[in-house]
Design a protein around this motif. Sequence first.
Motif, mmCIF file in Angstrom:
data_model
loop_
_atom_site.group_PDB
_atom_site.id
_atom_site.type_symbol
_atom_site.label_atom_id
_atom_site.label_comp_id
_atom_site.label_asym_id
_atom_site.label_seq_id
_atom_site.Cartn_x
_atom_site.Cartn_y
_atom_site.Cartn_z
ATOM 1 N N SER A 83 -12.699 -1.514 2.974
ATOM 2 C CA SER A 83 -12.017 -2.156 1.848
ATOM 3 C C SER A 83 -11.391 -1.111 0.929
ATOM 4 C CB SER A 83 -13.010 -3.008 1.066
ATOM 5 O OG SER A 83 -12.409 -3.563 -0.075
ATOM 6 N N ALA A 84 -10.071 -1.219 0.741
ATOM 7 C CA ALA A 84 -9.304 -0.349 -0.178
ATOM 8 C C ALA A 84 -9.392 1.127 0.179
ATOM 9 C CB ALA A 84 -9.761 -0.568 -1.610
ATOM 10 N N GLU A 85 -9.762 1.443 1.423
ATOM 11 C CA GLU A 85 -9.892 2.843 1.824
ATOM 12 C C GLU A 85 -8.516 3.501 1.920
ATOM 13 O OE1 GLU A 85 -12.450 5.314 5.154
ATOM 14 O OE2 GLU A 85 -11.453 3.443 5.761
ATOM 15 N N GLU A 92 0.841 -1.198 0.000
ATOM 16 C CA GLU A 92 0.000 0.000 0.000
ATOM 17 C C GLU A 92 0.878 1.252 0.000
ATOM 18 O OE1 GLU A 92 -3.142 0.197 -0.290
ATOM 19 O OE2 GLU A 92 -3.853 -1.852 0.106
#
Length: 589
Positions: free
Chosen positions: A557-559, A483
């Motif tokens: 999710s994917a924040e 990330e």
Amino acid sequence: MNSDPRARMPDAPLSDNERLKGESNYLYGEIAADLDDGITGGFNGDDFQLIRFHGMYEQDDRDVRAQRQAAKLEPLKNVMMRCRLPGGIITPKQWLGIDEFATAHTLYGSIRLTTRQTFQFHGVLKHDIKPMHQWLHQLGLDSIATAGDINRNVLCTSNPVESSLHREAYEWACRISEHLLPRTHAYADIWLDGEKVLSSEQAAPLSEGASDDAVEPINGKTYLPRKFKTALVIPPLNDVDLHANDLNFVAIGEAGQLVGFNVLVGGGLSIDHGNERTFPNTAKDFGFIPVEQVLRCAEAVVTTQRDWGNRSDRKNARTRYTLQRVGVDVFKEEVERRQGFKFAASRAYELSERGDHIGWVRGEDGCWHLTLFVENGRLLDYPDRPLKTGMRELARIHKGDFRLTANQNVIVAGVQPEDKDEIERVARKFRLIDDGITEQRKNSMACVAFPTCPLAMAESERFLSGFIDQVDMLMAQYGLAQEHIILRVTGCPNNCGRALLAEIGLIGKAIGRYNLYVGGNRAGTRIPRLFRENITVDEVLVILQQWIARWAQERNSAEAFGDFAIRVGIVKPVLDAAVDFWDADKVSV
């Protein structure tokens, strides 16, 4: 000049910069005579400021300042020169030329890619300044108006995929740059012994509202109240950070062809520590214009800011402060009057990302494009990474062009399929491709700061690499190694590194101490908020560890991190920076 009473400034003395511009004889000053003064390595009096309009800042090596002072020597004065390179495109032949000059005629030997999509020479001594400009001229380059109270280098999204749309947008970036240049012959006369350059051959201005000054019909005798920045953006990529610019043209395409632009005005990021009269802000949407009206619109915005901007207080002289003072609608109406038409309703678009796509992508024209990550934009030969030599070798074999990005990287653009393997081989040989670079490092950025920038309060470029090592360890510790957080560091509040559009931003306050900002977003459309002031690097890392641990456990999710920081209440979002940027009550304890 319009006499609308709403645009009038309160009676106040003009800043001294207004005097020196007015007395400069259209940017000539005494620069030519000053070049022959061998007593000092710098420039005297007003010339210290005037050389900025010619693309240079006087600096000195701050690492040796105290040592030289103890020896009763003048600081090691030199200039930093910034090239005018609208859209960031440069040919391999030009690259070889700037590489040769940097190697032979600068103190540091490096080429520095900047957040303004161009390159800088650092450490040019006085006797090499005029030869430097002549060298650039022979390459078809110049440094006109890359600093000073003028429209600066015009940015354009480095989109290597939609080649036809990028080509049209890039051509408009070049035309805007040429149209807004100073018309004075000072640059040509001082540096090129009178040889013509584009700025001395411009056509008359297009719109009502331009100055009646015969020499400078757009900029006027005293030029703009402060610097002015322009960018062209091709959605969904916001790689030029449109909200850092006074004037933005957001490209609207139909069937792969450019039909016009949405115009956004009044972005900017520089602040003054503790001065609540200063603030960053996002640009305001004025509406849509057809493509053929771009120059008329650009001129109308520039001349309105020229006539209405604050010439008494330079800290409140940028376009965003003019909008705040007179009102967005009033400013927009004046622009419409000067350009001779009204804005249409804005067309729909979405900005979803900012970073460069490191590695290979294939364009719609079948050519390949290789984006190379250049940490902090510094091209130099390091013991294990001969980056500058690698770029030189690429320039010797590449048949396309290079595109410098606003994120300090470089794109080897227009690679034919049969040449792709050889380009990659050379790039890997010189470590210009490094598969071990983390996503976090790719999405982190710093300004130059020490030792050359005279405004630096803290380290930035020299600090970032080791700092990211520690952030990478935290990301890996909490399972987030793949990330990234958009993280930026600037050595002072002028924000050349655009920390005030980052998810996490550090702004230098003193040696080893920073102000910590949080809450920007991935798209670059939200200003972060001050979280802690004047803290040490160790204190920053403690806070980041707490935040990253929470993000790993509590994120949706994917924040993205910036959105997470707002959702869980680390800070409240900055909605209107003119009103709530300095509001300490909107920070969690």
